[in-house]
Design a protein around this motif. Sequence first.
Motif, PDB file in Angstrom:
ATOM      1  N   ASP A 319       0.825  -1.209   0.000  1.00  0.00           N
ATOM      2  CA  ASP A 319       0.000   0.000   0.000  1.00  0.00           C
ATOM      3  C   ASP A 319       0.858   1.258   0.000  1.00  0.00           C
ATOM      4  N   LEU A 320       2.028   1.176   0.616  1.00  0.00           N
ATOM      5  CA  LEU A 320       2.956   2.313   0.669  1.00  0.00           C
ATOM      6  C   LEU A 320       3.808   2.419  -0.598  1.00  0.00           C
ATOM      7  N   GLU A 321       3.549   1.517  -1.542  1.00  0.00           N
ATOM      8  CA  GLU A 321       4.268   1.476  -2.823  1.00  0.00           C
ATOM      9  C   GLU A 321       5.778   1.265  -2.624  1.00  0.00           C
ATOM     10  N   ILE A 322       6.095   0.434  -1.626  1.00  0.00           N
ATOM     11  CA  ILE A 322       7.494   0.077  -1.366  1.00  0.00           C
ATOM     12  C   ILE A 322       7.838  -1.234  -2.061  1.00  0.00           C
ATOM     13  N   LEU A 332      11.073  -5.280  -5.055  1.00  0.00           N
ATOM     14  CA  LEU A 332      11.341  -4.063  -4.303  1.00  0.00           C
ATOM     15  C   LEU A 332      11.281  -2.867  -5.240  1.00  0.00           C
ATOM     16  N   LEU A 333      10.368  -1.930  -4.943  1.00  0.00           N
ATOM     17  CA  LEU A 333      10.181  -0.748  -5.778  1.00  0.00           C
ATOM     18  C   LEU A 333      11.020   0.437  -5.309  1.00  0.00           C
ATOM     19  N   ASN A 334      11.213   0.527  -3.997  1.00  0.00           N
ATOM     20  CA  ASN A 334      11.939   1.684  -3.455  1.00  0.00           C
ATOM     21  C   ASN A 334      12.738   1.255  -2.222  1.00  0.00           C
ATOM     22  N   ARG A 335      14.032   0.999  -2.420  1.00  0.00           N
ATOM     23  CA  ARG A 335      14.884   0.531  -1.315  1.00  0.00           C
ATOM     24  C   ARG A 335      15.015   1.606  -0.229  1.00  0.00           C
ATOM     25  N   GLY A 336      15.113   2.866  -0.641  1.00  0.00           N
ATOM     26  CA  GLY A 336      15.252   3.952   0.326  1.00  0.00           C
ATOM     27  C   GLY A 336      14.052   4.036   1.259  1.00  0.00           C
ATOM     28  N   LYS A 337      12.844   3.916   0.697  1.00  0.00           N
ATOM     29  CA  LYS A 337      11.636   3.975   1.517  1.00  0.00           C
ATOM     30  C   LYS A 337      11.547   2.771   2.453  1.00  0.00           C
ATOM     31  N   LEU A 338      12.034   1.602   1.980  1.00  0.00           N
ATOM     32  CA  LEU A 338      12.017   0.410   2.824  1.00  0.00           C
ATOM     33  C   LEU A 338      12.982   0.578   3.998  1.00  0.00           C
ATOM     34  N   MET A 339      14.149   1.159   3.752  1.00  0.00           N
ATOM     35  CA  MET A 339      15.110   1.402   4.821  1.00  0.00           C
ATOM     36  C   MET A 339      14.556   2.408   5.828  1.00  0.00           C
ATOM     37  N   GLU A 340      13.850   3.422   5.327  1.00  0.00           N
ATOM     38  CA  GLU A 340      13.233   4.406   6.208  1.00  0.00           C
ATOM     39  C   GLU A 340      12.119   3.767   7.034  1.00  0.00           C
ATOM     40  N   PHE A 341      11.358   2.872   6.409  1.00  0.00           N
ATOM     41  CA  PHE A 341      10.294   2.142   7.106  1.00  0.00           C
ATOM     42  C   PHE A 341      10.887   1.338   8.258  1.00  0.00           C
ATOM     43  N   ALA A 342      12.031   0.670   7.997  1.00  0.00           N
ATOM     44  CA  ALA A 342      12.686  -0.127   9.044  1.00  0.00           C
ATOM     45  C   ALA A 342      13.146   0.751  10.204  1.00  0.00           C
ATOM     46  N   LYS A 343      13.678   1.931   9.901  1.00  0.00           N
ATOM     47  CA  LYS A 343      14.163   2.835  10.949  1.00  0.00           C
ATOM     48  C   LYS A 343      13.016   3.324  11.829  1.00  0.00           C
TER      49      LYS A 343
END
Length: 345
Positions: A319-322, A332-343
Amino acid sequence: MKKILIIEDDLIMRENMAELLTLVGYKINTAEDGKVGVEKAKSFLPDLIICDIRMPVLDGYGVLHILSKEVSTASIPFIFVTAKTERNDLRKGMEMGADDYLTKPFDDTELLKAVETRLKKSDLLSKPEKAKSKTINENDLINSINKLATNSEPTIYAHKEQVFKTGDYPHYLFFVEEGSVKTYRFNEEGKELISSIYHHGEFFGFKPIIENRTYLESAEAIEDSKLKRIPKDKFISLIGKNKNVLSKLVKIISKSLTEKEQELMQMAYDSVRKRVALRLIELIPDDSDSSITITRSDLAAMVGTTSETLVRTLAELKDLEIIETDMHSISLLNRGKLMEFAKNW
């Protein structure tokens, strides 16, 4: 410029030490607890670590224990900071490998002297290491092993086909040419526990050969895969002729043990959302074809949660388009957003 990491939960003390050491020319990074400190030590790779003993989440002993198991951080000088009432704890710290300690309260001169002394000793100890012959890196190791299999045709394993099972004696070292393979075992309740997943360019199955024992886990292709099989005797011969190969394998084993400790820490302290995100970052290659074929049950077993909870988390990431998902793969559509999600979790 020398780099120093300060791990201290007391904000005022942390900022005072950082300000003083910055003024005299050191590059400083700080962490507010032991868990954050471990993460920063591995990314910052300081020349010295100053660490409080009593901290939330992970105490100083835990920090020292974890970093001493990691090849990249094991040799970093370590100074414990303790209150007078905790001085009995210092023996434990020094036995674990701490290099020095400071007792609160201490003045600026004591701090600077301890830092300068420890860095000078570290420089003296490192000089012989710099004169040693260069050891092989991981790519060299992989190339050395891959050469052993150049004359053999890859063996094709279909999806879910077993490569070896618990209790078998090892006859080959395996090198993944295409596809992916999981290693796993079952607990007393019969639940499958995945220990590792191997992808293109990685090898597995060497520990039972080195230790001359049977497999303690099973291996299975999680997609159609091509594996090169290096005969056990050829692999042992390579180790016997090249001590650098054995040295590198020992480091890889040490790294593997450290990663298992990190996984246990994640299981204990991290949310399911963060564990899922971190596992996807680890599993999905950082290239143009950023996707992986893995079943939901396999991924759930690696994360340490139920399939239902995993599916809900994947849906949230979608839903977050990650990420994008289908029945068999995760992209994986956006590695940066996934890393931010993890943080954030």
